[in-house]
Design an enzyme around this catalytic site. Sequence first.
Site, PDB file in Angstrom:
ATOM      1  N   HIS A 163       0.680  -1.418   0.431  1.00 12.27           N
ATOM      2  CA  HIS A 163      -0.335   0.082   0.296  1.00 12.27           C
ATOM      3  C   HIS A 163       1.021   1.231   0.374  1.00 12.27           C
ATOM      4  O   HIS A 163       0.843   2.010  -0.587  1.00 12.27           O
ATOM      5  CB  HIS A 163      -1.060   0.305   1.118  1.00 12.27           C
ATOM      6  CG  HIS A 163      -1.979  -1.115   1.393  1.00 12.27           C
ATOM      7  ND1 HIS A 163      -2.089  -1.924   2.565  1.00 12.27           N
ATOM      8  CD2 HIS A 163      -3.153  -1.548   0.429  1.00 12.27           C
ATOM      9  CE1 HIS A 163      -3.476  -2.576   2.308  1.00 12.27           C
ATOM     10  NE2 HIS A 163      -3.069  -2.279   1.056  1.00 12.27           N
ATOM     11  N   LYS A 177     -18.436  -6.007   7.673  1.00 12.30           N
ATOM     12  CA  LYS A 177     -16.979  -6.936   8.552  1.00 12.30           C
ATOM     13  C   LYS A 177     -15.870  -6.315   9.114  1.00 12.30           C
ATOM     14  O   LYS A 177     -15.522  -5.039   9.103  1.00 12.30           O
ATOM     15  CB  LYS A 177     -16.152  -6.875   7.001  1.00 12.30           C
ATOM     16  CG  LYS A 177     -14.785  -8.435   6.459  1.00 12.30           C
ATOM     17  CD  LYS A 177     -14.507  -7.596   4.787  1.00 12.30           C
ATOM     18  CE  LYS A 177     -13.321  -8.405   4.205  1.00 12.30           C
ATOM     19  NZ  LYS A 177     -12.775  -7.618   3.671  1.00 12.30           N
ATOM     20  N   ARG A 199      -1.553  -5.415  -8.460  1.00  8.63           N
ATOM     21  CA  ARG A 199      -0.655  -6.771  -8.448  1.00  8.63           C
ATOM     22  C   ARG A 199      -0.913  -8.042  -9.662  1.00  8.63           C
ATOM     23  O   ARG A 199       0.776  -8.202  -9.682  1.00  8.63           O
ATOM     24  CB  ARG A 199      -1.422  -7.587  -6.714  1.00  8.63           C
ATOM     25  CG  ARG A 199      -0.772  -6.928  -5.318  1.00  8.63           C
ATOM     26  CD  ARG A 199      -1.532  -7.089  -4.627  1.00  8.63           C
ATOM     27  NE  ARG A 199      -2.539  -7.292  -5.463  1.00  8.63           N
ATOM     28  CZ  ARG A 199      -3.278  -8.351  -3.765  1.00  8.63           C
ATOM     29  NH1 ARG A 199      -3.172  -8.438  -2.648  1.00  8.63           N
ATOM     30  NH2 ARG A 199      -5.210  -8.433  -3.833  1.00  8.63           N
ATOM     31  N   SER A 255      -2.974  -7.531   2.841  1.00 11.44           N
ATOM     32  CA  SER A 255      -2.705  -7.827   4.501  1.00 11.44           C
ATOM     33  C   SER A 255      -2.913  -9.332   5.226  1.00 11.44           C
ATOM     34  O   SER A 255      -2.806  -9.631   5.772  1.00 11.44           O
ATOM     35  CB  SER A 255      -4.083  -6.530   4.957  1.00 11.44           C
ATOM     36  OG  SER A 255      -3.643  -5.130   4.105  1.00 11.44           O
TER      37      SER A 255
HETATM   38  O1  PNS Z   1      -8.818  -3.097   0.819  1.00  7.59           O
HETATM   39  P1  PNS Z   1     -10.169  -3.274  -0.083  1.00  7.59           P
HETATM   40  O2  PNS Z   1     -10.798  -4.170   0.262  1.00  7.59           O
HETATM   41  O3  PNS Z   1      -9.831  -4.494  -1.714  1.00  7.59           O
HETATM   42  O4  PNS Z   1     -11.028  -2.108  -1.335  1.00  7.59           O
HETATM   43  C1  PNS Z   1     -11.598  -2.024  -1.568  1.00  7.59           C
HETATM   44  C2  PNS Z   1     -12.324  -0.814  -1.690  1.00  7.59           C
HETATM   45  C3  PNS Z   1     -12.498  -0.432  -0.949  1.00  7.59           C
HETATM   46  C4  PNS Z   1     -11.721   0.084  -2.746  1.00  7.59           C
HETATM   47  C5  PNS Z   1     -13.760  -0.679  -2.582  1.00  7.59           C
HETATM   48  O5  PNS Z   1     -14.397  -1.911  -1.213  1.00  7.59           O
HETATM   49  C6  PNS Z   1     -14.912  -0.019  -2.466  1.00  7.59           C
HETATM   50  O6  PNS Z   1     -13.950   0.462  -3.465  1.00  7.59           O
HETATM   51  N1  PNS Z   1     -15.733   0.286  -1.736  1.00  7.59           N
HETATM   52  C7  PNS Z   1     -16.550   1.217  -1.303  1.00  7.59           C
HETATM   53  C8  PNS Z   1     -18.252   1.154  -1.967  1.00  7.59           C
HETATM   54  C9  PNS Z   1     -18.239   1.245  -3.469  1.00  7.59           C
HETATM   55  O7  PNS Z   1     -17.960   2.197  -3.461  1.00  7.59           O
HETATM   56  N2  PNS Z   1     -18.930  -0.105  -4.079  1.00  7.59           N
HETATM   57  C10 PNS Z   1     -19.463   0.291  -5.938  1.00  7.59           C
HETATM   58  C11 PNS Z   1     -17.856   0.345  -5.749  1.00  7.59           C
HETATM   59  S1  PNS Z   1     -18.090   0.068  -8.003  1.00  7.59           S
END
Ligand code: PNS
Length: 159
Positions: free
Chosen positions: A17, A41, A90, A127
Amino acid sequence: MRRAVCPGSFDPVTNGHLDIVGRASQLFDEVIVGVLINHSKTGVFTIEERIEMLREATSGYGNVRVESFHGLLVDFCRAQGAAVVIKGLRAVSDFDYELQMAQMNIGLSGVETLFMPTNPLYSFLSSSLVKDVVKWGGDASSYVPDFVRERLAARLRQN
Ligand code: PNS
């Protein structure tokens, strides 16, 4: 001012990150790290703890801020005045889902997503893997800052 958002769960922040945030900070006037509040979660660390660790880990950058958000990422971007989301890729396996989210986000609001290739040193890193390594006493010193590793060990190895 050109602002970008680096979103994620950051439970906890890893060197992968930080590589992306640091590189993004050289490309934009300001980078906002957005920590998702996900009520469905439970993580190892609370949102406040994640933010605290991110702030410490990014304190050397003059143009990085850390904030939390819930709901849609695009709404957070709008509230922050950011037109761009930065995501690290990645491997090819990340691409399918990231593409779906990027296309949804541009359709919802016009917020663009830029993909940044992860440093190969961290191409396998997540993580979740770091948590497993620390939990079972493995050496995670190359993957997270020392203070994060110590907090993880204190949290995961107490049980
Ligand atoms: O570290 P992560 O868990 O892979 O991050 C995922 C994240 C936070 C980037 C994604 O879940 C997100 O953007 N969540 C916000 C909800 C949202 O906007 N959903 C629609 C996106 S298509």
